[in-house]
Design an enzyme around this catalytic site. Structure first.
Site, short mmCIF file in Angstrom:
data_model
loop_
_atom_site.label_atom_id
_atom_site.label_comp_id
_atom_site.label_asym_id
_atom_site.label_seq_id
_atom_site.Cartn_x
_atom_site.Cartn_y
_atom_site.Cartn_z
N ARG A 18 0.80 -1.22 0.00
CA ARG A 18 0.00 0.00 0.00
C ARG A 18 0.84 1.27 0.00
O ARG A 18 0.30 2.38 -0.11
CB ARG A 18 -0.92 0.01 1.23
CG ARG A 18 -2.10 -0.93 1.16
CD ARG A 18 -3.15 -0.49 0.18
NE ARG A 18 -3.80 0.75 0.59
CZ ARG A 18 -4.90 0.80 1.33
NH1 ARG A 18 -5.46 -0.34 1.76
NH2 ARG A 18 -5.44 1.96 1.65
N HIS A 43 16.46 -9.48 4.61
CA HIS A 43 17.11 -9.82 3.35
C HIS A 43 16.83 -8.70 2.36
O HIS A 43 15.82 -8.72 1.64
CB HIS A 43 16.59 -11.16 2.82
CG HIS A 43 17.33 -11.67 1.63
ND1 HIS A 43 17.38 -13.02 1.32
CD2 HIS A 43 18.05 -11.06 0.66
CE1 HIS A 43 18.09 -13.18 0.20
NE2 HIS A 43 18.49 -12.00 -0.20
N ARG A 45 16.87 -7.33 -0.81
CA ARG A 45 17.14 -7.68 -2.20
C ARG A 45 17.29 -6.42 -3.05
O ARG A 45 16.75 -5.36 -2.71
CB ARG A 45 16.01 -8.56 -2.75
CG ARG A 45 15.97 -9.94 -2.10
CD ARG A 45 14.87 -10.80 -2.70
NE ARG A 45 14.87 -12.13 -2.10
CZ ARG A 45 15.64 -13.14 -2.51
NH1 ARG A 45 16.47 -12.95 -3.53
NH2 ARG A 45 15.59 -14.32 -1.92
N HIS A 50 10.70 -6.24 -0.68
CA HIS A 50 10.22 -6.24 0.71
C HIS A 50 11.10 -5.30 1.53
O HIS A 50 10.84 -4.11 1.58
CB HIS A 50 10.10 -7.65 1.30
CG HIS A 50 11.16 -8.62 0.90
ND1 HIS A 50 12.50 -8.46 1.24
CD2 HIS A 50 11.08 -9.80 0.22
CE1 HIS A 50 13.19 -9.49 0.78
NE2 HIS A 50 12.37 -10.32 0.14
N GLU A 70 20.82 -11.05 5.53
CA GLU A 70 21.02 -12.07 4.51
C GLU A 70 21.19 -11.41 3.15
O GLU A 70 20.63 -10.35 2.89
CB GLU A 70 19.80 -13.00 4.42
CG GLU A 70 19.53 -13.85 5.63
CD GLU A 70 18.33 -14.76 5.40
OE1 GLU A 70 17.61 -14.57 4.39
OE2 GLU A 70 18.11 -15.65 6.23
N THR A 100 12.55 -16.66 -3.61
CA THR A 100 13.08 -16.84 -2.26
C THR A 100 14.28 -17.76 -2.34
O THR A 100 14.44 -18.49 -3.33
CB THR A 100 12.01 -17.42 -1.31
OG1 THR A 100 12.52 -17.47 0.02
CG2 THR A 100 11.60 -18.82 -1.74
N HIS A 190 14.12 -21.91 6.69
CA HIS A 190 13.29 -22.10 5.51
C HIS A 190 12.20 -23.13 5.78
O HIS A 190 12.48 -24.30 6.02
CB HIS A 190 14.08 -22.50 4.26
CG HIS A 190 13.40 -22.08 2.99
ND1 HIS A 190 13.61 -20.85 2.40
CD2 HIS A 190 12.47 -22.69 2.23
CE1 HIS A 190 12.86 -20.73 1.32
NE2 HIS A 190 12.15 -21.83 1.19
N ASP A 191 10.96 -22.65 5.75
CA ASP A 191 9.76 -23.48 5.92
C ASP A 191 9.65 -24.13 7.29
O ASP A 191 8.92 -25.11 7.46
CB ASP A 191 9.69 -24.55 4.82
CG ASP A 191 9.34 -23.97 3.46
OD1 ASP A 191 8.96 -22.79 3.41
OD2 ASP A 191 9.48 -24.68 2.45
N HIS A 214 8.17 -16.42 7.24
CA HIS A 214 6.88 -16.57 6.58
C HIS A 214 5.85 -17.24 7.49
O HIS A 214 4.75 -16.70 7.70
CB HIS A 214 7.04 -17.37 5.29
CG HIS A 214 5.77 -17.52 4.51
ND1 HIS A 214 5.30 -16.53 3.68
CD2 HIS A 214 4.87 -18.52 4.45
CE1 HIS A 214 4.15 -16.93 3.12
NE2 HIS A 214 3.88 -18.13 3.59
#
Length: 237
Positions: A18, A43, A45, A50, A70, A100, A190-191, A214
């Protein structure tokens, strides 16, 4: 106890959808620490989809626990490290276009470049960690390049856990045991979520840190952020 570092990339994703500054990644980071987490991970990028570069500098001013950045070690990332001096830099091999991080470093093929990069980062007084798959050869290669820690890429564990936990954890235990024998610290990420986290740290009790973003942010939509942090910390005890 394995430490919890919360990856706040998804908070920035929501804000960026937004524009403006709602939610504020700086305030969320401060609250996450206040709720008991022992670290903040970002992270940044190149496309800033993000976490932005500005976020990193803003967070440096307020994070009082471990600050972990990261990224792929290009010139831009190295400049950020030099100026921000986080507690830890986690190197990932993924190029800018990927959604990702989805694989670990080939520490054998990239031995020369990783050795030079890690030496430069450690000269700044920053602890280094590199993303690796659960492969004993890659862990041995990590030792040769001089990293302080490895971060085990746990997507395969998370997927396999749904079928047979003992099979899913086997390669990770072997990699962690090799790292411990070589004097390398062990992170994971991760996950990871509330279903598979406890088993991971029970089977690999020498784990130093997990980085979770996440799933934790998704859980916070239902349980609230403060309660969610406590739920994850409970799994790590």
């Amino acid at each position: 106890m394995t430490r919890l570092s919360v990856n706040i990339n998804k908070v920035a994703t929501l804000r960026n959808a937004r524009g403006g500054n709602n939610p504020s990644v700086v305030q969320v980071a401060k609250d996450i620490e206040r709720f008991g987490a022992q670290g903040i991970t970002v992270h940044p990028r190149p496309d800033e989809r993000h976490i932005t570069t500005k976020d990193v500098y803003d967070l440096k001013e307020v994070v009082t626990t471990e600050f972990n950045i990261e990224g792929y070690p290009d010139d831009r990332f190295m400049k950020i490290l030099e100026e921000v001096r986080p507690d830890q830099a986690t190197l990932v091999p993924d190029p800018p276009h990927v959604l990702t991080s989805n694989a670990g470093w080939d520490t054998v093929e990239n031995e020369k470049s990783l050795t030079e990069i890690i030496s430069s980062i450690k000269a700044l007084g920053i602890r280094t960690s590199i993303f690796v798959n659960p492969n004993v050869e890659m862990v041995e290669g990590a030792s040769k390049v001089g990293t302080d820690r490895i971060e085990l890429y746990t997507e395969m564990y998370a997927t396999g856990f749904l079928k047979e936990p003992s099979t899913a954890i086997a390669d990770y235990k072997a990699a962690a045991q090799k790292a411990e024998a070589l004097g390398i610290g062990i992170n994971a990420g991760h996950d990871l979520d509330l279903n598979n986290l406890k088993y991971l740290v029970q089977e690999i009790p020498m784990m130093d840190e997990v980085s979770i973003g996440h799933a934790l942010i998704c859980d916070a939509l239902y349980y609230g952020l403060e309660n969610t942090i406590q739920l994850y910390l409970r799994e790590l005890q």
